[in-house]
Scaffold this active site. Structure first.
Site, PDB file in Angstrom:
ATOM      1  N   ASN A  22      -5.256 -16.701  -2.754  1.00  0.00           N
ATOM      2  CA  ASN A  22      -5.713 -15.518  -2.014  1.00  0.00           C
ATOM      3  C   ASN A  22      -4.853 -14.316  -2.386  1.00  0.00           C
ATOM      4  O   ASN A  22      -3.694 -14.476  -2.761  1.00  0.00           O
ATOM      5  CB  ASN A  22      -5.594 -15.758  -0.501  1.00  0.00           C
ATOM      6  CG  ASN A  22      -6.142 -14.596   0.318  1.00  0.00           C
ATOM      7  OD1 ASN A  22      -7.160 -13.989  -0.052  1.00  0.00           O
ATOM      8  ND2 ASN A  22      -5.490 -14.258   1.421  1.00  0.00           N
TER       9      ASN A  22
ATOM     10  N   SER B 266       0.501  -9.264  -1.913  1.00  0.00           N
ATOM     11  CA  SER B 266       0.990 -10.622  -2.170  1.00  0.00           C
ATOM     12  C   SER B 266      -0.168 -11.485  -2.648  1.00  0.00           C
ATOM     13  O   SER B 266      -1.280 -11.399  -2.124  1.00  0.00           O
ATOM     14  CB  SER B 266       1.527 -11.254  -0.877  1.00  0.00           C
ATOM     15  OG  SER B 266       2.495 -10.436  -0.267  1.00  0.00           O
TER      16      SER B 266
ATOM     17  N   HIS C  57      -3.556 -10.696  -0.665  1.00  0.00           N
ATOM     18  CA  HIS C  57      -3.469 -10.061   0.656  1.00  0.00           C
ATOM     19  C   HIS C  57      -2.730  -8.730   0.510  1.00  0.00           C
ATOM     20  O   HIS C  57      -1.672  -8.669  -0.117  1.00  0.00           O
ATOM     21  CB  HIS C  57      -2.727 -10.980   1.640  1.00  0.00           C
ATOM     22  CG  HIS C  57      -2.629 -10.386   2.998  1.00  0.00           C
ATOM     23  ND1 HIS C  57      -3.689 -10.384   3.883  1.00  0.00           N
ATOM     24  CD2 HIS C  57      -1.616  -9.737   3.615  1.00  0.00           C
ATOM     25  CE1 HIS C  57      -3.326  -9.759   4.997  1.00  0.00           C
ATOM     26  NE2 HIS C  57      -2.073  -9.359   4.857  1.00  0.00           N
TER      27      HIS C  57
ATOM     28  N   ASP D 232      -2.863 -16.391   6.198  1.00  0.00           N
ATOM     29  CA  ASP D 232      -2.005 -15.536   5.364  1.00  0.00           C
ATOM     30  C   ASP D 232      -0.564 -16.052   5.337  1.00  0.00           C
ATOM     31  O   ASP D 232       0.374 -15.270   5.155  1.00  0.00           O
ATOM     32  CB  ASP D 232      -2.039 -14.061   5.843  1.00  0.00           C
ATOM     33  CG  ASP D 232      -3.438 -13.469   5.762  1.00  0.00           C
ATOM     34  OD1 ASP D 232      -4.188 -13.834   4.836  1.00  0.00           O
ATOM     35  OD2 ASP D 232      -3.784 -12.637   6.630  1.00  0.00           O
TER      36      ASP D 232
HETATM   37  C1  GAR Z   1      -8.229  -6.046  -1.053  1.00  0.00           C
HETATM   38  O1  GAR Z   1      -7.293  -5.062  -0.700  1.00  0.00           O
HETATM   39  C2  GAR Z   1      -7.713  -7.418  -0.693  1.00  0.00           C
HETATM   40  O2  GAR Z   1      -6.328  -7.561  -0.871  1.00  0.00           O
HETATM   41  C3  GAR Z   1      -8.062  -7.484   0.771  1.00  0.00           C
HETATM   42  O3  GAR Z   1      -9.331  -6.914   0.857  1.00  0.00           O
HETATM   43  C4  GAR Z   1      -9.476  -5.947  -0.187  1.00  0.00           C
HETATM   44  C5  GAR Z   1     -10.734  -6.282  -0.943  1.00  0.00           C
HETATM   45  O4  GAR Z   1     -11.015  -5.295  -1.900  1.00  0.00           O
HETATM   46  N1  GAR Z   1      -8.053  -8.830   1.264  1.00  0.00           N
HETATM   47  C6  GAR Z   1      -7.717  -9.138   2.510  1.00  0.00           C
HETATM   48  O5  GAR Z   1      -7.414  -8.316   3.354  1.00  0.00           O
HETATM   49  C7  GAR Z   1      -7.731 -10.621   2.809  1.00  0.00           C
HETATM   50  N2  GAR Z   1      -7.035 -10.897   4.025  1.00  0.00           N
HETATM   51  P1  GAR Z   1     -12.065  -5.588  -3.053  1.00  0.00           P
HETATM   52  O6  GAR Z   1     -13.323  -6.150  -2.373  1.00  0.00           O
HETATM   53  O7  GAR Z   1     -12.309  -4.253  -3.664  1.00  0.00           O
HETATM   54  O8  GAR Z   1     -11.455  -6.567  -4.004  1.00  0.00           O
END
Ligand code: GAR
Length: 202
Positions: free
Chosen positions: A104, A133, A106, A142
């Protein structure tokens, strides 16, 4: 290595994985979304990657929903499951079944700011440094062992949007790199809660 990517939204991380797939020895067999209108589905379709969008409202239980994803993963014999902005909590059964194979990304420097709205929370906490991370997924939300992190400065002029952009730029570099370690067999989850790279604890 065959992999399935799980998304919920824009899919900019998915795009960076697609763009780097060849050089990181990854075949994206399928993209699965829990949101029917996720823009990432269009990104995948554009390059001919099979997509599955599952309508959350049609499932009574979390496990029933996850079982559909498990079918897809097993159908493609995927060896790695890549969460790329997947905003749904996985069932315990799912995590057990693929333990050590789920990655994942985060948007915070874990263990700081697990959960949602990480950029706003970092600003409100007067943090000077924030970041991203990559970690293995365990049953702790997480909370699995961290594989890699990158930081960014929080400037006085930053708001949640500008900070998200800075962090995303780092995400798009760090995630393909960590996935490559995994596809090369160099990255492992050992003793249930330790990430190792080339047999050294991260
Ligand atoms: C990213 O910032 C990712 O790290 C976060 O969602 C966004 C997705 O962007 N993920 C989380 O918060 C998971 N807990 P994307 O759809 O443009 O890749």
């Amino acid at each position: 290595m065959n992999g399935v990517v799980l998304i919920s939204g824009n899919g900019s991380n998915l795009q960076s994985i697609i763009d780097n797939a060849k050089s990181i020895d990854l075949t994206i067999c399928c993209v699965v979304s829990n949101k029917m209108d996720a823009f990432g589905l269009k990104r995948a379709a554009k390059v001919g990657i099979p997509c599955v969008a599952l309508d959350e409202t049609l499932f009574d239980s979390k496990l029933g929903f996850d079982q559909e994803i498990m079918k897809v993963i097993d159908n493609y014999q995927a060896k790695v499951i890549i969460l790329a902005g997947y905003m749904r909590i996985l069932s315990a059964d799912f995590i057990s079944k693929y333990f050590g194979k789920i990655l994942n990304i985060h948007p915070s420097l874990l263990p700081k700011f697990p959960g949602l709205n990480t950029h706003q929370r970092a600003i409100e906490a007067s943090e000077k440094i924030h970041g991203v991370s990559v970690h293995f997924v365990t049953k702790e939300l997480d909370g699995g062992p961290v594989i890699a992190q990158e930081s960014v400065n929080i400037d006085s002029t930053d708001n949640a949007q500008t900070l998200a952009k800075k962090v995303l730029d780092k995400e798009h570099v760090i995630y393909p790199k960590a996935i490559h370690w995994y596809t090369q067999g160099r990255l492992k989850l050992v003793n249930k809660n330790t990430a190792t790279l080339d047999e050294k604890i991260l």
